[in-house]
Design a protein around this motif. Sequence first.
Motif, PDB file in Angstrom:
ATOM      1  N   LEU A 246       0.838  -1.198   0.000  1.00 40.93           N
ATOM      2  CA  LEU A 246       0.000   0.000   0.000  1.00 40.93           C
ATOM      3  C   LEU A 246       0.872   1.247   0.000  1.00 40.93           C
ATOM      4  O   LEU A 246       1.985   1.244   0.543  1.00 40.93           O
ATOM      5  N   THR A 247       0.345   2.322  -0.586  1.00 46.90           N
ATOM      6  CA  THR A 247       0.968   3.639  -0.443  1.00 46.90           C
ATOM      7  C   THR A 247       0.343   4.306   0.780  1.00 46.90           C
ATOM      8  O   THR A 247      -0.719   3.874   1.250  1.00 46.90           O
ATOM      9  N   PRO A 248       0.958   5.370   1.312  1.00 46.68           N
ATOM     10  CA  PRO A 248       0.363   6.048   2.475  1.00 46.68           C
ATOM     11  C   PRO A 248      -1.080   6.495   2.228  1.00 46.68           C
ATOM     12  O   PRO A 248      -1.948   6.305   3.096  1.00 46.68           O
ATOM     13  N   ALA A 249      -1.370   7.066   1.056  1.00 44.94           N
ATOM     14  CA  ALA A 249      -2.731   7.545   0.776  1.00 44.94           C
ATOM     15  C   ALA A 249      -3.745   6.399   0.767  1.00 44.94           C
ATOM     16  O   ALA A 249      -4.918   6.580   1.123  1.00 44.94           O
ATOM     17  N   GLN A 250      -3.290   5.211   0.377  1.00 46.01           N
ATOM     18  CA  GLN A 250      -4.212   4.067   0.311  1.00 46.01           C
ATOM     19  C   GLN A 250      -4.627   3.560   1.696  1.00 46.01           C
ATOM     20  O   GLN A 250      -5.652   2.894   1.824  1.00 46.01           O
ATOM     21  N   ILE A 251      -3.835   3.886   2.715  1.00 47.18           N
ATOM     22  CA  ILE A 251      -4.222   3.543   4.094  1.00 47.18           C
ATOM     23  C   ILE A 251      -5.599   4.137   4.394  1.00 47.18           C
ATOM     24  O   ILE A 251      -6.459   3.502   5.013  1.00 47.18           O
ATOM     25  N   ILE A 252      -5.822   5.378   3.943  1.00 47.96           N
ATOM     26  CA  ILE A 252      -7.091   6.078   4.190  1.00 47.96           C
ATOM     27  C   ILE A 252      -8.227   5.389   3.439  1.00 47.96           C
ATOM     28  O   ILE A 252      -9.319   5.187   3.986  1.00 47.96           O
ATOM     29  N   ASP A 253      -7.988   5.017   2.182  1.00 47.28           N
ATOM     30  CA  ASP A 253      -9.041   4.395   1.375  1.00 47.28           C
ATOM     31  C   ASP A 253      -9.449   3.028   1.926  1.00 47.28           C
ATOM     32  O   ASP A 253     -10.631   2.667   1.906  1.00 47.28           O
ATOM     33  N   VAL A 254      -8.471   2.274   2.424  1.00 43.32           N
ATOM     34  CA  VAL A 254      -8.787   0.971   3.041  1.00 43.32           C
ATOM     35  C   VAL A 254      -9.703   1.187   4.250  1.00 43.32           C
ATOM     36  O   VAL A 254     -10.708   0.480   4.429  1.00 43.32           O
ATOM     37  N   LYS A 255      -9.365   2.204   5.082  1.00 42.65           N
ATOM     38  CA  LYS A 255     -10.196   2.507   6.261  1.00 42.65           C
ATOM     39  C   LYS A 255     -11.594   2.962   5.851  1.00 42.65           C
ATOM     40  O   LYS A 255     -12.578   2.651   6.524  1.00 42.65           O
ATOM     41  N   GLY A 256     -11.687   3.715   4.765  1.00 43.77           N
ATOM     42  CA  GLY A 256     -12.998   4.154   4.276  1.00 43.77           C
ATOM     43  C   GLY A 256     -13.896   2.978   3.944  1.00 43.77           C
ATOM     44  O   GLY A 256     -15.096   2.983   4.227  1.00 43.77           O
ATOM     45  N   LEU A 257     -13.300   1.943   3.357  1.00 44.46           N
ATOM     46  CA  LEU A 257     -14.070   0.753   2.969  1.00 44.46           C
ATOM     47  C   LEU A 257     -14.407  -0.151   4.154  1.00 44.46           C
ATOM     48  O   LEU A 257     -15.536  -0.609   4.299  1.00 44.46           O
ATOM     49  N   MET A 258     -13.419  -0.425   4.989  1.00 46.33           N
ATOM     50  CA  MET A 258     -13.620  -1.417   6.057  1.00 46.33           C
ATOM     51  C   MET A 258     -14.063  -0.808   7.375  1.00 46.33           C
ATOM     52  O   MET A 258     -14.518  -1.516   8.280  1.00 46.33           O
ATOM     53  N   GLY A 259     -13.925   0.537   7.512  1.00 49.96           N
ATOM     54  CA  GLY A 259     -14.234   1.174   8.786  1.00 49.96           C
ATOM     55  C   GLY A 259     -13.149   0.901   9.817  1.00 49.96           C
ATOM     56  O   GLY A 259     -12.072   0.390   9.494  1.00 49.96           O
ATOM     57  N   ASP A 260     -13.433   1.245  11.063  1.00 46.41           N
ATOM     58  CA  ASP A 260     -12.448   1.079  12.139  1.00 46.41           C
ATOM     59  C   ASP A 260     -13.209   0.782  13.430  1.00 46.41           C
ATOM     60  O   ASP A 260     -13.908   1.648  13.952  1.00 46.41           O
ATOM     61  N   THR A 261     -13.076  -0.443  13.925  1.00 45.75           N
ATOM     62  CA  THR A 261     -13.837  -0.811  15.125  1.00 45.75           C
ATOM     63  C   THR A 261     -13.349  -0.043  16.354  1.00 45.75           C
ATOM     64  O   THR A 261     -14.147   0.299  17.218  1.00 45.75           O
ATOM     65  N   SER A 262     -12.047   0.270  16.432  1.00 47.65           N
ATOM     66  CA  SER A 262     -11.571   0.970  17.627  1.00 47.65           C
ATOM     67  C   SER A 262     -12.034   2.426  17.640  1.00 47.65           C
ATOM     68  O   SER A 262     -12.277   2.995  18.698  1.00 47.65           O
ATOM     69  N   ASP A 263     -12.175   3.046  16.465  1.00 44.34           N
ATOM     70  CA  ASP A 263     -12.697   4.419  16.407  1.00 44.34           C
ATOM     71  C   ASP A 263     -14.215   4.446  16.211  1.00 44.34           C
ATOM     72  O   ASP A 263     -14.830   5.511  16.203  1.00 44.34           O
ATOM     73  N   ASN A 264     -14.801   3.261  15.995  1.00 47.68           N
ATOM     74  CA  ASN A 264     -16.253   3.103  15.965  1.00 47.68           C
ATOM     75  C   ASN A 264     -16.939   3.803  14.788  1.00 47.68           C
ATOM     76  O   ASN A 264     -17.965   4.441  14.947  1.00 47.68           O
ATOM     77  N   TYR A 265     -16.342   3.663  13.599  1.00 49.67           N
ATOM     78  CA  TYR A 265     -17.094   4.048  12.403  1.00 49.67           C
ATOM     79  C   TYR A 265     -17.109   2.837  11.457  1.00 49.67           C
ATOM     80  O   TYR A 265     -16.151   2.074  11.400  1.00 49.67           O
ATOM     81  N   PRO A 266     -18.230   2.665  10.714  1.00 49.99           N
ATOM     82  CA  PRO A 266     -18.479   1.354  10.104  1.00 49.99           C
ATOM     83  C   PRO A 266     -17.897   1.089   8.724  1.00 49.99           C
ATOM     84  O   PRO A 266     -17.774  -0.075   8.336  1.00 49.99           O
ATOM     85  N   GLY A 267     -17.544   2.123   7.941  1.00 48.37           N
ATOM     86  CA  GLY A 267     -17.165   1.846   6.565  1.00 48.37           C
ATOM     87  C   GLY A 267     -18.365   1.284   5.804  1.00 48.37           C
ATOM     88  O   GLY A 267     -19.514   1.623   6.091  1.00 48.37           O
ATOM     89  N   VAL A 268     -18.094   0.419   4.836  1.00 47.15           N
ATOM     90  CA  VAL A 268     -19.168  -0.201   4.049  1.00 47.15           C
ATOM     91  C   VAL A 268     -19.577  -1.510   4.725  1.00 47.15           C
ATOM     92  O   VAL A 268     -18.744  -2.385   4.941  1.00 47.15           O
ATOM     93  N   LYS A 269     -20.842  -1.606   5.080  1.00 40.42           N
ATOM     94  CA  LYS A 269     -21.336  -2.791   5.791  1.00 40.42           C
ATOM     95  C   LYS A 269     -21.061  -4.042   4.964  1.00 40.42           C
ATOM     96  O   LYS A 269     -21.378  -4.102   3.774  1.00 40.42           O
ATOM     97  N   GLY A 270     -20.434  -5.022   5.598  1.00 34.05           N
ATOM     98  CA  GLY A 270     -20.177  -6.292   4.921  1.00 34.05           C
ATOM     99  C   GLY A 270     -18.825  -6.375   4.230  1.00 34.05           C
ATOM    100  O   GLY A 270     -18.459  -7.421   3.704  1.00 34.05           O
ATOM    101  N   ILE A 271     -18.058  -5.255   4.229  1.00 33.90           N
ATOM    102  CA  ILE A 271     -16.705  -5.300   3.642  1.00 33.90           C
ATOM    103  C   ILE A 271     -15.677  -5.259   4.773  1.00 33.90           C
ATOM    104  O   ILE A 271     -15.624  -4.305   5.549  1.00 33.90           O
TER     105      ILE A 271
END
Length: 293
Positions: free
Chosen positions: A180-205
């Motif tokens: 991954l590139t640094p910018a792609q770290i953000i896009d991965v989080k956008g898709l999968m969300g973050d359980t520790s920060d409690n935002y969901p991303g795309v449900k089911g991904i």
Amino acid sequence: MNETNEGRERLLLVDGMALLFRAYFATSFTGSIRRTSTGVPVNGVHGFVRYFMDAVKRFGPTHIICCWDMGSTTFRTEQFSDYKGNRPDAPDDLKPQFDLVKEVVDSFSIPNVGLVGYEADDCIGTLARLHSSQADVLVLTGDHDMLQLVDEHVTVIIMKKGYGNYAVYTPSFLLEERNLTPAQIIDVKGLMGDTSDNYPGVKGIGEKTALKLVQEYGTIENILDNLPQLSKSIRAKIEADLDMLHLSRDLATIRCDVPLELNWEQCLWKLNRSTVETKFEELEFGSLVKMIG
């Protein structure tokens, strides 16, 4: 580690909360909490100093700044009220150590930086951007979200389990380890969300699918442009959660434009041994005096 330019200064940006929480929980699980003779809990602060001094000796900064969260209400909680809403309160024995640790940082003549409405991550991102033209920047943290800040003059040092263990991320190591590139770290989080920060991303991904999509298409924009090429089920998930995809990506993005003003000379690493020793005596940290040389 990045090859530093000869004569170029090195700024260490310390994620204060990451060090303090790690130090507290690394020692409190035994049930035996280090206290002063008057009963003040100091295990987190004691561990913080050990982690901090090890990193200073290992990475040799010329300048240091320590960044802190300033309460749980930030622009992100305004965007998404459940952001970090799953976090339990800090343990009672940790609460008095928040002020104590900043006093210790003060005794080292290191600026404590934090701004209400922003997270420490945003202060670190801003300071990294401000100073990477004049210095090699080292970010000391346990937070993998910070990997989005990596570039040719910003190295992110992730503290690993066990004292003195680090993973040192340059752009090439990030690419080698995660593809991954640094910018792609953000896009991965956008898709999968973050359980520790409690935002969901795309449900089911989950992480596996998010990584596969970003590695294949490069960016969220390219994924959206190529929705017809995706499997029916993944396409349906993304289309059903487009708003949350964009919001999650925004929540994952570290802001690098926080209104901070800091004099570069204030950040010079210049330890006054007697000031530090006085603070260590007050906290009964006799065993740590040898660490400050």
